[in-house]
Design an enzyme around this catalytic site. Structure first.
Site, PDB file in Angstrom:
ATOM      1  N   ILE A  32     -13.559  18.235  42.026  1.00 37.00           N
ATOM      2  CA  ILE A  32     -14.312  18.121  43.426  1.00 37.00           C
ATOM      3  C   ILE A  32     -15.410  19.171  43.635  1.00 37.00           C
ATOM      4  CG2 ILE A  32     -12.906  19.506  44.924  1.00 37.00           C
ATOM      5  CD1 ILE A  32     -12.739  17.087  46.866  1.00 37.00           C
ATOM      6  N   HIS A 101      -2.753  22.100  35.229  1.00 41.63           N
ATOM      7  CA  HIS A 101      -4.093  21.360  35.080  1.00 41.63           C
ATOM      8  C   HIS A 101      -4.972  22.106  34.063  1.00 41.63           C
ATOM      9  CE1 HIS A 101      -4.621  23.899  38.514  1.00 41.63           C
ATOM     10  NE2 HIS A 101      -5.943  24.158  38.099  1.00 41.63           N
TER      11      HIS A 101
HETATM   12  P1  5GP Z   1      -7.342  26.211  39.896  1.00 45.76           P
HETATM   13  O1  5GP Z   1      -8.099  27.169  40.518  1.00 45.76           O
HETATM   14  O2  5GP Z   1      -6.031  25.935  40.414  1.00 45.76           O
HETATM   15  O3  5GP Z   1      -7.309  26.478  38.144  1.00 45.76           O
HETATM   16  O4  5GP Z   1      -8.021  24.921  40.026  1.00 45.76           O
HETATM   17  C1  5GP Z   1      -8.085  23.962  41.019  1.00 45.76           C
HETATM   18  C2  5GP Z   1      -9.329  23.233  40.904  1.00 45.76           C
HETATM   19  O5  5GP Z   1      -8.905  22.049  41.711  1.00 45.76           O
HETATM   20  C3  5GP Z   1     -10.598  23.586  41.456  1.00 45.76           C
HETATM   21  O6  5GP Z   1     -11.364  23.699  40.531  1.00 45.76           O
HETATM   22  C4  5GP Z   1     -10.991  22.824  42.559  1.00 45.76           C
HETATM   23  O7  5GP Z   1     -12.247  22.569  42.772  1.00 45.76           O
HETATM   24  C5  5GP Z   1     -10.121  21.391  42.309  1.00 45.76           C
HETATM   25  N1  5GP Z   1      -9.718  20.664  43.461  1.00 45.76           N
HETATM   26  C6  5GP Z   1      -9.165  21.200  44.700  1.00 45.76           C
HETATM   27  N2  5GP Z   1      -8.948  20.096  45.571  1.00 45.76           N
HETATM   28  C7  5GP Z   1      -9.118  19.105  44.702  1.00 45.76           C
HETATM   29  C8  5GP Z   1      -9.397  17.744  45.365  1.00 45.76           C
HETATM   30  O8  5GP Z   1      -8.723  17.343  46.361  1.00 45.76           O
HETATM   31  N3  5GP Z   1      -9.630  16.753  44.251  1.00 45.76           N
HETATM   32  C9  5GP Z   1     -10.326  17.165  43.157  1.00 45.76           C
HETATM   33  N4  5GP Z   1     -10.549  16.179  42.201  1.00 45.76           N
HETATM   34  N5  5GP Z   1     -10.127  18.565  42.682  1.00 45.76           N
HETATM   35  C10 5GP Z   1      -9.881  19.451  43.707  1.00 45.76           C
END
Ligand code: 5GP
Ligand code: ZN
Length: 117
Positions: A32, A101
């Site tokens: 997102i 992820h």
């Molecule tokens: P992390 O920081 O946990 O490695 O990455 C989480 C990712 O999830 C971030 O890059 C953030 O932009 C993405 N993200 C957070 N909320 C959402 C959402 O509701 N939909 C999508 N498609 N991505 C999300």
């Protein structure tokens, strides 16, 4: 499904996502808040908190996530110039969503992996 997990809700269709690839056990959708021209998240549909937990609990599924990430890179046209696959893990790793992820990022030069200390 884990209650109150954002990505479990995406798997369940309760929160919309721009899906680019799906297999029986994995789902890939656009981030997102993209940090590169292509920024796709690849997840197992089953809830595992992080890549270490996934590797211990279900190594075959970890392999499916890696294969799905490679397929996303191919579909998104990233193979010719290269790309990066990132698993942020835990607080120091910058993990914000605790459903494992892979970030698949590319489409432009990505610069150094980390800033110099
Ligand atoms: P992390 O920081 O946990 O490695 O990455 C989480 C990712 O999830 C971030 O890059 C953030 O932009 C993405 N993200 C957070 N909320 C959402 C959402 O509701 N939909 C999508 N498609 N991505 C999300
Ligand atoms: Zn989850």
């Amino acid at each position: 499904m884990s209650a109150d997990c954002l990505f479990c809700k995406i798997v369940a269709g309760e929160i919309p996502a721009d899906v680019v690839h799906e297999t029986g056990a994995t789902l890939a959708f656009r981030d997102i808040g993209p940090k590169a021209p292509v920024h796709v998240l690849v997840i197992p549909k089953a809830h595992h908190a992080d890549v270490a937990a996934l590797a211990v609990t279900d190594p075959a599924l970890a392999g499916e996530v890696l294969a799905a990430a490679a397929e996303v890179a191919r579909k998104e046209g990233l193979l010719a110039h290269g790309y990066r696959t990132i698993f942020n893990t835990g607080g120091y790793g910058g993990q914000e969503v605790f459903h494992v992820h892979a970030h698949v990022v590319g489409g432009a030069p990505l610069g150094p992996m980390l800033s110099p200390r």
